[in-house]
Design a protein around this motif. Sequence first.
Motif, mmCIF file in Angstrom:
data_model
loop_
_atom_site.group_PDB
_atom_site.id
_atom_site.type_symbol
_atom_site.label_atom_id
_atom_site.label_comp_id
_atom_site.label_asym_id
_atom_site.label_seq_id
_atom_site.Cartn_x
_atom_site.Cartn_y
_atom_site.Cartn_z
ATOM 1 N N ILE A 46 0.909 -1.551 -0.039
ATOM 2 C CA ILE A 46 -0.042 -0.228 -0.173
ATOM 3 C C ILE A 46 0.983 0.975 -0.040
ATOM 4 O O ILE A 46 1.191 1.405 0.871
ATOM 5 C CB ILE A 46 -1.052 -0.138 1.644
ATOM 6 C CG1 ILE A 46 -2.325 -1.576 0.992
ATOM 7 C CG2 ILE A 46 -2.065 1.378 1.043
ATOM 8 C CD1 ILE A 46 -2.667 -1.153 2.854
ATOM 9 N N THR A 79 -2.302 1.867 -3.978
ATOM 10 C CA THR A 79 -1.833 0.744 -3.891
ATOM 11 C C THR A 79 -0.868 -0.146 -4.813
ATOM 12 O O THR A 79 -1.865 0.322 -6.127
ATOM 13 C CB THR A 79 -3.058 0.126 -3.251
ATOM 14 O OG1 THR A 79 -2.644 -1.049 -2.858
ATOM 15 C CG2 THR A 79 -3.767 -0.007 -4.022
ATOM 16 N N LYS A 130 0.370 4.649 -0.189
ATOM 17 C CA LYS A 130 0.336 5.883 0.626
ATOM 18 C C LYS A 130 -1.515 5.953 0.686
ATOM 19 O O LYS A 130 -1.977 5.619 -0.151
ATOM 20 C CB LYS A 130 0.991 7.155 0.308
ATOM 21 C CG LYS A 130 -0.053 8.153 0.422
ATOM 22 C CD LYS A 130 0.343 9.383 -0.544
ATOM 23 C CE LYS A 130 0.712 10.583 0.750
ATOM 24 N NZ LYS A 130 0.513 12.743 -0.166
ATOM 25 N N ILE A 131 -1.117 6.555 2.370
ATOM 26 C CA ILE A 131 -2.695 6.456 2.393
ATOM 27 C C ILE A 131 -3.026 7.951 2.478
ATOM 28 O O ILE A 131 -2.102 8.542 3.916
ATOM 29 C CB ILE A 131 -3.146 5.727 4.132
ATOM 30 C CG1 ILE A 131 -3.336 3.831 3.607
ATOM 31 C CG2 ILE A 131 -5.166 6.029 4.223
ATOM 32 C CD1 ILE A 131 -3.806 3.852 4.737
ATOM 33 N N GLU A 176 -4.966 10.822 3.733
ATOM 34 C CA GLU A 176 -5.784 10.815 4.464
ATOM 35 C C GLU A 176 -6.991 12.724 4.610
ATOM 36 O O GLU A 176 -7.808 12.636 4.471
ATOM 37 C CB GLU A 176 -5.851 10.516 6.041
ATOM 38 C CG GLU A 176 -5.586 9.414 6.511
ATOM 39 C CD GLU A 176 -4.983 10.010 7.781
ATOM 40 O OE1 GLU A 176 -6.211 10.286 8.804
ATOM 41 O OE2 GLU A 176 -3.937 9.660 7.938
ATOM 42 N N VAL A 196 -6.092 6.264 -1.743
ATOM 43 C CA VAL A 196 -5.478 5.295 -1.109
ATOM 44 C C VAL A 196 -5.088 5.158 -2.754
ATOM 45 O O VAL A 196 -5.149 5.339 -3.527
ATOM 46 C CB VAL A 196 -5.697 4.402 -0.949
ATOM 47 C CG1 VAL A 196 -7.121 3.527 -1.249
ATOM 48 C CG2 VAL A 196 -4.245 3.406 -0.648
ATOM 49 N N TYR A 214 -13.127 1.609 2.255
ATOM 50 C CA TYR A 214 -13.552 1.409 1.208
ATOM 51 C C TYR A 214 -14.381 -0.290 0.463
ATOM 52 O O TYR A 214 -14.265 -0.916 0.700
ATOM 53 C CB TYR A 214 -11.807 0.893 1.054
ATOM 54 C CG TYR A 214 -11.663 -0.121 -1.156
ATOM 55 C CD1 TYR A 214 -11.776 0.799 -2.523
ATOM 56 C CD2 TYR A 214 -11.918 -1.461 -1.309
ATOM 57 C CE1 TYR A 214 -12.668 0.112 -3.535
ATOM 58 C CE2 TYR A 214 -11.526 -2.196 -2.267
ATOM 59 C CZ TYR A 214 -12.256 -1.071 -3.548
ATOM 60 O OH TYR A 214 -12.291 -1.348 -5.242
ATOM 61 N N VAL A 274 -7.278 0.893 5.656
ATOM 62 C CA VAL A 274 -7.827 2.033 5.912
ATOM 63 C C VAL A 274 -8.449 2.570 6.767
ATOM 64 O O VAL A 274 -9.106 4.176 6.861
ATOM 65 C CB VAL A 274 -8.600 2.860 4.287
ATOM 66 C CG1 VAL A 274 -7.431 2.569 2.826
ATOM 67 C CG2 VAL A 274 -9.486 1.648 3.795
#
Lengths: 461, 461
Positions: B95, B107, B97-98, B100, B105, B127, B120
Amino acid sequence: MTKEQLYYLKKKFSNIALIDNSSLEKYGKDETEDLLFPPHIVLRPSTTEEISAILKYCNENKIPVTPSGARTGLSGGALPIKGGVALSMEKMNKIIKIDENNSQVITEPGVITQNLQDAVREKGLFYPPDPASKGSCFIGGNIAENSGGPKAVKYGVTADYVLNLEVVLPNGDIIWTGANVLKNATGYNLTQLIVGSEGTLGVVTKIVLRLIPHPTTNMLMLVPFYDAKKACEAVAAIMKTGITPSGMEFMERDAIQWTLNNIPNIQMEINEKHEAHLLIEVDGFDESKLLEECEKIAEVLEQFETGEILFADSQAQKDRLWEVRRKVGEAVKSHSIYKEEDTVVPRYELPQLLSGVKKIGAKYGFKSVCYGHAGDGNLHVNIIKGDLTEEQWNEELPLAIREIFELTVDLGGTISGEHGIGWVQKPYMDIPFTPISLRLMKEIKQIFDPNNIMNPDKILN
Amino acid sequence: MTKEQLYYLKKKFSNIALIDNSSLEKYGKDETEDLLFPPHIVLRPSTTEEISAILKYCNENKIPVTPSGARTGLSGGALPIKGGVALSMEKMNKIIKIDENNSQVITEPGVITQNLQDAVREKGLFYPPDPASKGSCFIGGNIAENSGGPKAVKYGVTADYVLNLEVVLPNGDIIWTGANVLKNATGYNLTQLIVGSEGTLGVVTKIVLRLIPHPTTNMLMLVPFYDAKKACEAVAAIMKTGITPSGMEFMERDAIQWTLNNIPNIQMEINEKHEAHLLIEVDGFDESKLLEECEKIAEVLEQFETGEILFADSQAQKDRLWEVRRKVGEAVKSHSIYKEEDTVVPRYELPQLLSGVKKIGAKYGFKSVCYGHAGDGNLHVNIIKGDLTEEQWNEELPLAIREIFELTVDLGGTISGEHGIGWVQKPYMDIPFTPISLRLMKEIKQIFDPNNIMNPDKILN
């Protein structure tokens, strides 16, 4: 188009043809700047079969055909750049079926978006996408440009509601792109290839849209900010609470002031110190829930140095506030020659986009008025001609626009959120896309339209 | 593939290659019936650049490449029908980067869907698409097949969450299909052309998904019906109230009974008189609101002659009920040789589809077990081999399936809601599409993949 071809079309389709000069001029314009490209002939068919016959003849004779909706577009998508036929969809204006059992509507493309919304609302159903021009634009044009509007922040854009399309291909063949279902894993997604293709691949003649339950109540607040950048920052902060407003509109002071000057009847004043406003709407099915949401939003706003928040306390006041927002574009237009850029970035990058636009303006010496759908990072940048010379306007401005778009793409965004590429943004398509992607798009165009008759010279070079 | 080519690939990519027989067998299967098509070699790259190099070589040498996810698919999409390279995405499992701030996201494709959801969720984000195989399937496979799952009725399918994709084209070129934005009117929608294309146009190497706030609470009820058709009718009636459940699953008696037989630890009994069950979930942010919704749903159900409704009173009970639903597919599989058809219609047509399937079964002499996502009209029809002879199974059954799909399309639906066409449904593509649409799809395939190396023999003939 040769004289013989024009004569043939006029005769063959005499009952639906217009060739007087004022009609040609009317169908040679949309709402994009002051551009004018008259067609040779206007045809106003009322059936899919008529459209098929027209396209077949034009394809065989390589005559350009530009589908024409209500001509409210802002990227020149409906301009008959190469003359030929303006194919007006105004007679294809029937709502064929509102299917309450499946929450779907089947419609022709020439229905005014607002009329479609009103008709389904009578059944308790909701078609959310509502561009500022909803009172006059056609649903078919919305499909062509993948229109958005203020409600997209909560409800998505036109594309999110399109299940299936009847399309006449340039050779006259008629296809359905998909099925009337919410889930579809059956072959390549021709439906979404047509949505947003701006009439360059075929003519949409029937549209199946999904609908959702209509919210029963909403609340609206107008929030003044002393600092425009803070207004942009507040947008991402509100979204982080978990509340999804049904509208979150950003307006710079000039946007709102010019609009007030332009609508004499509206009783409203703004404070000179307020650089920007956010118009925030929440909607749903439960008034007390919305009240809670408004309180939570007001709480978040405390960090952003706002002026006094105005809560609309009647339907009339709500209508007035939305009218101001909807009429910004018109007001800017009546104030000065301008160019409108439809930038879009991930919403948290909005403050950076706004300050970048102002910096680029300072560098090139232009003033801009910015407003738009801040909830989904969609900022309309209106560049005002003001005192710029013709040379600056024609030679230097394209460089400035290029810088704005490069910034947009650097921030993870792209060059049009909802207005489309059409004719005026075409020179900038190398910014969001590499030559490889552009080649794929050109080859897709060629598959559908090998003779390049459908709305030629749009989107791609 | 020649011996020399195999030798080259093995040597060039020695650190990521598998060629032992048990690996070739493993990567030659997915969850579709008992089909086995081993590749010549398995490659397990971990970067986009590696994938680009592999595709470039294979394209120049016309070696088939089949992208391989977790191989949980049900239409044979991951089977290397023509041998060649099985390109496993299992090492592309980060993954990236999440985000926020923007509720997004980024992935890689080899992340297990459940793991992505869990990651997440820790940030309060959601999701929603969750196919029954979510504990093992890859998000990349979900993109390939446009996966749905039970939550689609409220939250939509995989396609509805995909903003942007990095794709390696068969010649090794790398593109991004779009931008990381919620609104996009910039050229043809390459993103949605890739979603659901089952690995036939290129290899997805990075995925940008939008996320939404995670609901904080839910309620679940199991509703028994004496008449399966009434259960289907109830689905449309519930949707008409304006409530949108977050799950509305239909299970015939045998589906649920066989599953209970197959999961020995589950303490649950069903009444023989109950022909079918609906599993109904509502979710949101406010418990009292959900309680109201459940009451309203129960009220609607009174018209449909149900047995006693079971409200899950603990998380453990909710988990148990969902486990039963998720394991129906497995249970049917372990009970008998079967074929699964993934029919989808507008939801109000579901009762007609169900009774039509049973009639066709009676005509051809087969038993079927039906279950699925009734809320969006997606019915999985499991045809049981039982006592059918090999001849009936191989010669007559395709005619019966054709009749089922013809019925589906007559009802406004199509032949796959969420499993894809892959290898096993390909013979039926003439039912939802005319030769004109199929020709467009074939030409699109040819643009992306002129040497036909990407997952050949899938979707289209």
